[in-house]
Design a protein around this motif. Sequence first.
Motif, PDB file in Angstrom:
ATOM      1  N   ASP A 395      42.328  60.869  19.536  1.00 14.53           N
ATOM      2  CA  ASP A 395      40.945  61.329  19.678  1.00 14.53           C
ATOM      3  C   ASP A 395      40.704  62.672  19.012  1.00 14.53           C
ATOM      4  O   ASP A 395      39.749  63.371  19.332  1.00 14.53           O
ATOM      5  CB  ASP A 395      40.575  61.423  21.162  1.00 14.53           C
ATOM      6  N   LYS A 396      41.556  63.076  18.085  1.00 14.25           N
ATOM      7  CA  LYS A 396      41.426  64.391  17.436  1.00 14.25           C
ATOM      8  C   LYS A 396      40.827  64.231  16.041  1.00 14.25           C
ATOM      9  O   LYS A 396      41.229  63.356  15.273  1.00 14.25           O
ATOM     10  CB  LYS A 396      42.777  65.102  17.355  1.00 14.25           C
ATOM     11  N   PHE A 397      39.866  65.128  15.727  1.00 19.96           N
ATOM     12  CA  PHE A 397      39.197  65.122  14.437  1.00 19.96           C
ATOM     13  C   PHE A 397      39.257  66.533  13.848  1.00 19.96           C
ATOM     14  O   PHE A 397      39.013  67.519  14.544  1.00 19.96           O
ATOM     15  CB  PHE A 397      37.737  64.698  14.575  1.00 19.96           C
ATOM     16  N   GLN A 398      39.589  66.606  12.574  1.00 27.54           N
ATOM     17  CA  GLN A 398      39.593  67.886  11.873  1.00 27.54           C
ATOM     18  C   GLN A 398      38.305  68.006  11.067  1.00 27.54           C
ATOM     19  O   GLN A 398      38.022  67.169  10.209  1.00 27.54           O
ATOM     20  CB  GLN A 398      40.795  68.002  10.940  1.00 27.54           C
ATOM     21  N   LYS A 399      37.547  69.049  11.355  1.00 25.05           N
ATOM     22  CA  LYS A 399      36.266  69.261  10.683  1.00 25.05           C
ATOM     23  C   LYS A 399      36.316  70.569   9.893  1.00 25.05           C
ATOM     24  O   LYS A 399      36.741  71.596  10.404  1.00 25.05           O
ATOM     25  CB  LYS A 399      35.128  69.290  11.705  1.00 25.05           C
ATOM     26  N   LYS A 400      35.856  70.480   8.634  1.00 19.18           N
ATOM     27  CA  LYS A 400      35.880  71.642   7.750  1.00 19.18           C
ATOM     28  C   LYS A 400      34.536  71.805   7.065  1.00 19.18           C
ATOM     29  O   LYS A 400      33.795  70.836   6.880  1.00 19.18           O
ATOM     30  CB  LYS A 400      36.985  71.500   6.690  1.00 19.18           C
ATOM     31  N   SER A 416      37.319  75.794   9.618  1.00 18.77           N
ATOM     32  CA  SER A 416      38.184  74.660   9.903  1.00 18.77           C
ATOM     33  C   SER A 416      38.463  74.626  11.399  1.00 18.77           C
ATOM     34  O   SER A 416      38.980  75.604  11.953  1.00 18.77           O
ATOM     35  CB  SER A 416      39.500  74.747   9.121  1.00 18.77           C
ATOM     36  N   VAL A 417      38.085  73.544  12.059  1.00 16.23           N
ATOM     37  CA  VAL A 417      38.309  73.397  13.499  1.00 16.23           C
ATOM     38  C   VAL A 417      38.832  71.996  13.771  1.00 16.23           C
ATOM     39  O   VAL A 417      38.602  71.059  13.012  1.00 16.23           O
ATOM     40  CB  VAL A 417      37.015  73.640  14.310  1.00 16.23           C
ATOM     41  N   THR A 418      39.562  71.860  14.876  1.00 13.61           N
ATOM     42  CA  THR A 418      40.038  70.565  15.352  1.00 13.61           C
ATOM     43  C   THR A 418      39.381  70.278  16.692  1.00 13.61           C
ATOM     44  O   THR A 418      39.510  71.082  17.628  1.00 13.61           O
ATOM     45  CB  THR A 418      41.562  70.545  15.494  1.00 13.61           C
ATOM     46  N   GLU A 419      38.673  69.166  16.776  1.00  8.63           N
ATOM     47  CA  GLU A 419      37.946  68.814  17.987  1.00  8.63           C
ATOM     48  C   GLU A 419      38.511  67.537  18.588  1.00  8.63           C
ATOM     49  O   GLU A 419      39.094  66.701  17.887  1.00  8.63           O
ATOM     50  CB  GLU A 419      36.452  68.621  17.685  1.00  8.63           C
ATOM     51  N   THR A 420      38.321  67.411  19.901  1.00 10.36           N
ATOM     52  CA  THR A 420      38.777  66.230  20.631  1.00 10.36           C
ATOM     53  C   THR A 420      37.577  65.450  21.109  1.00 10.36           C
ATOM     54  O   THR A 420      36.702  66.004  21.791  1.00 10.36           O
ATOM     55  CB  THR A 420      39.653  66.631  21.834  1.00 10.36           C
ATOM     56  N   HIS A 421      37.521  64.169  20.747  1.00  8.74           N
ATOM     57  CA  HIS A 421      36.432  63.295  21.173  1.00  8.74           C
ATOM     58  C   HIS A 421      37.020  61.983  21.665  1.00  8.74           C
ATOM     59  O   HIS A 421      38.043  61.517  21.171  1.00  8.74           O
ATOM     60  CB  HIS A 421      35.459  63.013  20.027  1.00  8.74           C
ATOM     61  N   THR A 422      36.366  61.382  22.621  1.00 10.80           N
ATOM     62  CA  THR A 422      36.802  60.100  23.157  1.00 10.80           C
ATOM     63  C   THR A 422      36.137  58.935  22.447  1.00 10.80           C
ATOM     64  O   THR A 422      36.514  57.791  22.656  1.00 10.80           O
ATOM     65  CB  THR A 422      36.480  60.016  24.657  1.00 10.80           C
ATOM     66  N   SER A 423      35.140  59.215  21.624  1.00 12.68           N
ATOM     67  CA  SER A 423      34.424  58.161  20.914  1.00 12.68           C
ATOM     68  C   SER A 423      34.514  58.384  19.421  1.00 12.68           C
ATOM     69  O   SER A 423      34.360  59.507  18.929  1.00 12.68           O
ATOM     70  CB  SER A 423      32.946  58.127  21.340  1.00 12.68           C
ATOM     71  N   LEU A 424      34.771  57.316  18.679  1.00 11.25           N
ATOM     72  CA  LEU A 424      34.841  57.426  17.223  1.00 11.25           C
ATOM     73  C   LEU A 424      33.487  57.708  16.614  1.00 11.25           C
ATOM     74  O   LEU A 424      33.388  58.068  15.443  1.00 11.25           O
ATOM     75  CB  LEU A 424      35.414  56.133  16.633  1.00 11.25           C
TER      76      LEU A 424
END
Length: 466
Positions: A395-400, A416-424
Amino acid sequence: MIGSSKRKTAAAMPSRSEATKKTAEVLPSNKRKKAVISSACAPLFPDDMILEVLLRLPVKSILRFRSVCRSWAAMLPSKDFCSLHMATSKMMPPAPKLLVLSPASTFGSVAVYACSPSSPVDDLLFTFDCARRNSVEMVMPSPCCGLTLLYDAAAPAYYVCNAATRAITRLPPHRVPTYDSSAGLGFDAGTREYKVVRLINGVFGEKETIRCDVCTPGADRWRPATGGVPFKWSQFANSAVHHAAVNKIPPVFANGCLHWLINPSLIIRRPRAAIVSFSVAEETFGCVRSPPFWGPREHLGSLSQSEGEHLVVMDDQLCIVRDLRNGIPHGGTLEIWGLLDYGSGDWSLNHRIDLFGQVKRELADPRVVRVIGNVGNCKLGKKIVIATSKHLVHDKFQKKVYSYDPSRQVLEGILSVTETHTSLMLFVPGSRFSLLEESLALVHKTHEDLAFKNVLKKLRLHLIQR
């Protein structure tokens, strides 16, 4: 003789320090500083020159300078000065600056930061309370005349904020849609009024297949749009709202209108329109003719294509971005097409970003790439701001976020941040940040005003219960 007359005249006139002392002796102590500043500035600088200096100051300084004198206190908050200040700031754009949402240290609060290439994400602007720390997102990746639209999915509630002045207001409660909906923030240049517009799809069997609600910051309720959605545009509007909700493609504001992108895969025949528009001033709907490359065959069975094409405003021009990577590891391009004329529906290819070299390494791999705006121009050094999202693991996404110089073909990282989401479905790059624009625009009510009203409401209920 001429020299002696000058000396006599100079001797007869009191010096600036003596005049200031005499003025200070006459005025009360709390007005002495203002009088000294006024008497010192008035003979030295004409009003036009003072105005030019004030227009080039940052918002933070202008807010402080309201207390200098009564004339500045009346001039600086005026709508005319706010419009001139925004126009001046666009003529001398700084480096790209981002507005970033992040959970605050206090439980149930969200912190709003400013970020730029030259500084880390440590410039805290303000915090505000919400139901859940991760439930607030940016509705639109670029501001509308200095204001930003936020949405708290847990409440649910919309907020309009001006990050430069640290002001935020919560809009009245809205009816929760039974199906898809999409909202955007627009500006009426005639009345100088901001409006939040919501398009809501109905379900099968409802009388209205699509509705449009409007709310002005400071109003006590949402209301139906004056013209409503014409039946001839309802199919396009339904497709645009579904596309916006499912693929997280927000509307953009340009030329006095909000624009929603239509998903051609939901329409059997090649659509004659690519965009549904809403005039903020007249509250009427229209459509923008599709560019030559637009058609359903490109999109059928290709989720990445429908995700990749999106709207953006660059140089005050409505644009469509085409993501032509197509999963090819050895290249691909991003194309930015600009609308030349609403009447004829002519489009032109403004930019083509080839995904080779450094640009390939950073932009070819992410699942989603979104162009969210630009700063500067050809003369002042134009920078295109690009956001990406890459699924790392689980559930981890890297956003830049990057700034791209089209003349030198150089990519520079901003965030650059790494976020955790439960939904794609929450892979959207711009859900937690947007461009930051310096503006003095008013939001009518600050968050502190709302908090104070809540305290008064609780106090009244307590007194009634007693």
